[in-house]
Design an enzyme around this catalytic site. Sequence first.
Site, PDB file in Angstrom:
ATOM      1  N   GLY A  11      13.187 -44.100 -32.235  1.00 50.72           N
ATOM      2  CA  GLY A  11      13.928 -43.957 -31.248  1.00 50.72           C
ATOM      3  C   GLY A  11      14.690 -42.286 -31.646  1.00 50.72           C
ATOM      4  N   GLY A  12      15.992 -42.158 -31.743  1.00 50.76           N
ATOM      5  CA  GLY A  12      16.723 -41.079 -31.744  1.00 50.76           C
ATOM      6  C   GLY A  12      16.081 -40.275 -33.026  1.00 50.76           C
ATOM      7  N   GLY A  44     -13.176 -14.072 -25.014  1.00 52.64           N
ATOM      8  CA  GLY A  44     -11.840 -13.893 -24.882  1.00 52.64           C
ATOM      9  C   GLY A  44     -11.344 -14.318 -26.580  1.00 52.64           C
ATOM     10  N   ALA A  45     -12.163 -15.102 -27.333  1.00 57.98           N
ATOM     11  CA  ALA A  45     -11.674 -15.517 -28.533  1.00 57.98           C
ATOM     12  C   ALA A  45     -11.608 -14.395 -29.286  1.00 57.98           C
ATOM     13  CB  ALA A  45     -12.749 -16.676 -29.127  1.00 57.98           C
TER      14      ALA A  45
HETATM   15  C1  HXC Z   1      22.375 -51.167 -37.431  1.00 62.57           C
HETATM   16  C2  HXC Z   1      20.518 -51.670 -38.447  1.00 62.57           C
HETATM   17  C3  HXC Z   1      19.680 -50.974 -37.620  1.00 62.57           C
HETATM   18  C4  HXC Z   1      20.215 -50.443 -36.415  1.00 62.57           C
HETATM   19  C5  HXC Z   1      18.471 -51.818 -38.944  1.00 62.57           C
HETATM   20  N1  HXC Z   1      19.758 -52.367 -39.353  1.00 62.57           N
HETATM   21  N2  HXC Z   1      18.378 -51.269 -37.831  1.00 62.57           N
HETATM   22  N3  HXC Z   1      21.446 -51.693 -38.555  1.00 62.57           N
HETATM   23  N4  HXC Z   1      21.576 -50.278 -36.502  1.00 62.57           N
HETATM   24  N5  HXC Z   1      19.535 -49.672 -35.451  1.00 62.57           N
HETATM   25  C6  HXC Z   1      20.045 -53.126 -40.429  1.00 62.57           C
HETATM   26  C7  HXC Z   1      19.321 -54.464 -40.275  1.00 62.57           C
HETATM   27  O1  HXC Z   1      20.504 -55.453 -39.619  1.00 62.57           O
HETATM   28  C8  HXC Z   1      19.443 -55.009 -41.570  1.00 62.57           C
HETATM   29  O2  HXC Z   1      20.846 -55.370 -42.210  1.00 62.57           O
HETATM   30  C9  HXC Z   1      18.816 -53.787 -42.425  1.00 62.57           C
HETATM   31  O3  HXC Z   1      19.312 -52.759 -41.609  1.00 62.57           O
HETATM   32  C10 HXC Z   1      17.457 -54.062 -42.810  1.00 62.57           C
HETATM   33  O4  HXC Z   1      16.726 -54.197 -41.373  1.00 62.57           O
HETATM   34  P1  HXC Z   1      15.685 -55.039 -41.457  1.00 62.57           P
HETATM   35  O5  HXC Z   1      15.471 -55.298 -39.915  1.00 62.57           O
HETATM   36  O6  HXC Z   1      15.837 -56.274 -42.427  1.00 62.57           O
HETATM   37  O7  HXC Z   1      14.433 -54.286 -42.114  1.00 62.57           O
HETATM   38  P2  HXC Z   1      12.911 -54.422 -41.637  1.00 62.57           P
HETATM   39  O8  HXC Z   1      12.406 -55.628 -41.496  1.00 62.57           O
HETATM   40  O9  HXC Z   1      12.171 -53.378 -42.693  1.00 62.57           O
HETATM   41  O10 HXC Z   1      12.765 -53.393 -40.371  1.00 62.57           O
HETATM   42  C11 HXC Z   1      13.235 -52.311 -39.992  1.00 62.57           C
HETATM   43  C12 HXC Z   1      13.326 -51.980 -38.562  1.00 62.57           C
HETATM   44  C13 HXC Z   1      14.271 -53.003 -37.966  1.00 62.57           C
HETATM   45  C14 HXC Z   1      11.839 -51.948 -37.881  1.00 62.57           C
HETATM   46  C15 HXC Z   1      13.872 -50.356 -38.593  1.00 62.57           C
HETATM   47  O11 HXC Z   1      15.365 -52.976 -38.673  1.00 62.57           O
HETATM   48  C16 HXC Z   1      14.495 -52.590 -36.690  1.00 62.57           C
HETATM   49  O12 HXC Z   1      13.926 -52.535 -35.596  1.00 62.57           O
HETATM   50  N6  HXC Z   1      15.713 -52.025 -36.336  1.00 62.57           N
HETATM   51  C17 HXC Z   1      16.144 -51.512 -35.097  1.00 62.57           C
HETATM   52  C18 HXC Z   1      15.564 -50.407 -34.679  1.00 62.57           C
HETATM   53  C19 HXC Z   1      16.001 -49.984 -33.041  1.00 62.57           C
HETATM   54  O13 HXC Z   1      15.812 -50.441 -32.145  1.00 62.57           O
HETATM   55  N7  HXC Z   1      16.916 -48.923 -33.439  1.00 62.57           N
HETATM   56  C20 HXC Z   1      17.612 -48.247 -32.166  1.00 62.57           C
HETATM   57  C21 HXC Z   1      16.653 -47.052 -31.627  1.00 62.57           C
HETATM   58  S1  HXC Z   1      17.167 -46.573 -30.167  1.00 62.57           S
HETATM   59  P3  HXC Z   1      20.833 -56.522 -43.290  1.00 62.57           P
HETATM   60  O14 HXC Z   1      22.538 -56.503 -43.347  1.00 62.57           O
HETATM   61  O15 HXC Z   1      20.435 -57.527 -43.055  1.00 62.57           O
HETATM   62  O16 HXC Z   1      20.349 -55.764 -44.494  1.00 62.57           O
HETATM   63  C22 HXC Z   1      17.703 -45.279 -30.603  1.00 62.57           C
HETATM   64  C23 HXC Z   1      18.465 -44.261 -29.380  1.00 62.57           C
HETATM   65  C24 HXC Z   1      18.941 -43.039 -29.995  1.00 62.57           C
HETATM   66  O17 HXC Z   1      17.674 -44.823 -31.754  1.00 62.57           O
HETATM   67  C25 HXC Z   1      18.528 -41.910 -28.907  1.00 62.57           C
HETATM   68  C26 HXC Z   1      19.183 -40.561 -29.306  1.00 62.57           C
HETATM   69  C27 HXC Z   1      18.280 -39.644 -28.485  1.00 62.57           C
END
Ligand code: HXC
Length: 519
Positions: free
Chosen positions: A178-179, A413-414
């Site tokens: 994502g971001g 050309g190269a």
């Molecule tokens: C808040 C988050 C988080 C997020 C993970 N955590 N991503 N908290 N915001 N984006 C937290 C989880 O709740 C968890 O907390 C801890 O981090 C570890 O995550 P897990 O899921 O247990 O780890 P894992 O199984 O290794 O998976 C990793 C992951 C997954 C694949 C990255 O966490 C995930 O899919 N996260 C969400 C990704 C996402 O959709 N992000 C937003 C993208 S959109 P605890 O307390 O349980 O330890 C974006 C737009 C921005 O970024 C655009 C700007 C241009």
Amino acid sequence: MSTNNRAGGMKDILEELQERRARARMGGGEKRREAQHAKGKLAARERLELLLDEGSFEEYDMFVEHRCVDFGMADKRIPGDGVVTGCGAINGRPVYVFAKDFSVFGGSLSETHAQKIVKIQEAAIRNGAPLIGLFDAGGARIQEGVASLAGYADIFLQNVLASGVVPQLSVIMGPCAGGDVYSPAMTDFIFMVKDTSYMYVTGPDVVKTVTNEIVDHEGLGGASVHTKKSGVADGAFENDFEALIQMRRLIDFLPLSNRERPPVWPSYDDPDRIDESLDKLVPENPNTPYDMKELIARVADEGDVFEVAPDYGANIVTSFIRLEGSTVGVVANQPMTLAGVLDIDASRKAARFVRFCDAFNIPLLTFVDVPGFLPGTRQEYGGLIKHGAKLLFAYAEATVPKVTVITRKAYGGAYDVMSSKHIRGDVNYAWPTAQIAVMGPKGAAEIIFRQDADDPEKMAEHVKEYEDRFANPFVAAQRGYLDDVIQPHSTRRRVIRSLRTLRNKQQSNPWKKHDNIPL
Ligand code: HXC
């Protein structure tokens, strides 16, 4: 009495500081750190310890906490807020760093987390030191909504302002989605760790919903995808340790900013060193390949070569070497892959490398053995014209010292593109084995003497005739397009001498706001 009181109070204050620091250093706690280790990943501060000289890390903002009160976040505050930032040294030279801490809210980006990164981005630009980011994070802090998106944009802006001012480097060491992807995308070089890191704009679940494609993290954005297929990343390494050690090696080649020249390290390699084996490097049959990387290693000080993006567009080699201890960027056609032809991938890769070197005062050394641009619908539909033009543009606009050595073919050309005299090559050499022509002798004869196409004997004569006329460096040398035809064994000595004389080169382009390179 009062003195005692003060001493006691002071002790408490110092202890409290120690406690606060210890708490911040714990990040998301022991359990989450162990989970990180179980995945084969190091913790954020452990990574910085490996990256930086021992004891050099100065951490900033370790007490920063988020300000979010939604979704139960008010009582979930962890000092540092998911990113460790500061400055340190690599072999005694300053760098700014940030490392995402996956153990704190998955390293996700909040408003305050973004402010910490922006603070050191601004410092890096102002103080002229490279910025290295270590990525391992879950993207935008979901609980913070638009404040997180704003934070990303603030970081992106600084990436753009820093581009061409200080080297920006990224190491992807876990999730980066994502971001999180666009900040590294705007940096100069991206490294990835094999098996534990992945980068994509949208993850496998979204991909499935939108396109029905089924793909896992690795297949969508693993190190092998980005270093072989997409060209997004420039190096894939076995583990965190190797990636960070190689980042230290890369930093050693780079100047701190565009205000400086590259560093000069002690070299024990004789600048006049002759290498007889180079006289036999080019095979007699012009269609037999040889390894251009051997030439690069034999010319380099101590044979030390740092290759960038070795697995992408392998028909062109881009590497950093040192000559007389000072960094030189090498671009070289590789006859071992696709006969060294220029295609879309090779043109894009080399163009970006040339522009990096030009932005950071790194002289360019080009080794040419190129049969031309790759023909075919795949290339033309993919925009070979625009991509090939990038390399031409990059070389032509570059004002750093440019030394070129044609080892064998320089066709069509190269020939023009590969840092020829005509686009401001400063010193252009050829080996006696060079063939500079519009195309290979066989193709040329078949066009000019089409009427004899059915007569193999006559055609062989025509091919020989064309070969004798153009398949040598002397026609170009007669016109001054080459400055000299040199013995292969003296390549290192001749290139070093040229670069010495070019050390104070001054050249500028007409004033413009910026150019309009065919992106
Ligand atoms: C808040 C988050 C988080 C997020 C993970 N955590 N991503 N908290 N915001 N984006 C937290 C989880 O709740 C968890 O907390 C801890 O981090 C570890 O995550 P897990 O899921 O247990 O780890 P894992 O199984 O290794 O998976 C990793 C992951 C997954 C694949 C990255 O966490 C995930 O899919 N996260 C969400 C990704 C996402 O959709 N992000 C937003 C993208 S959109 P605890 O307390 O349980 O330890 C974006 C737009 C921005 O970024 C655009 C700007 C241009």
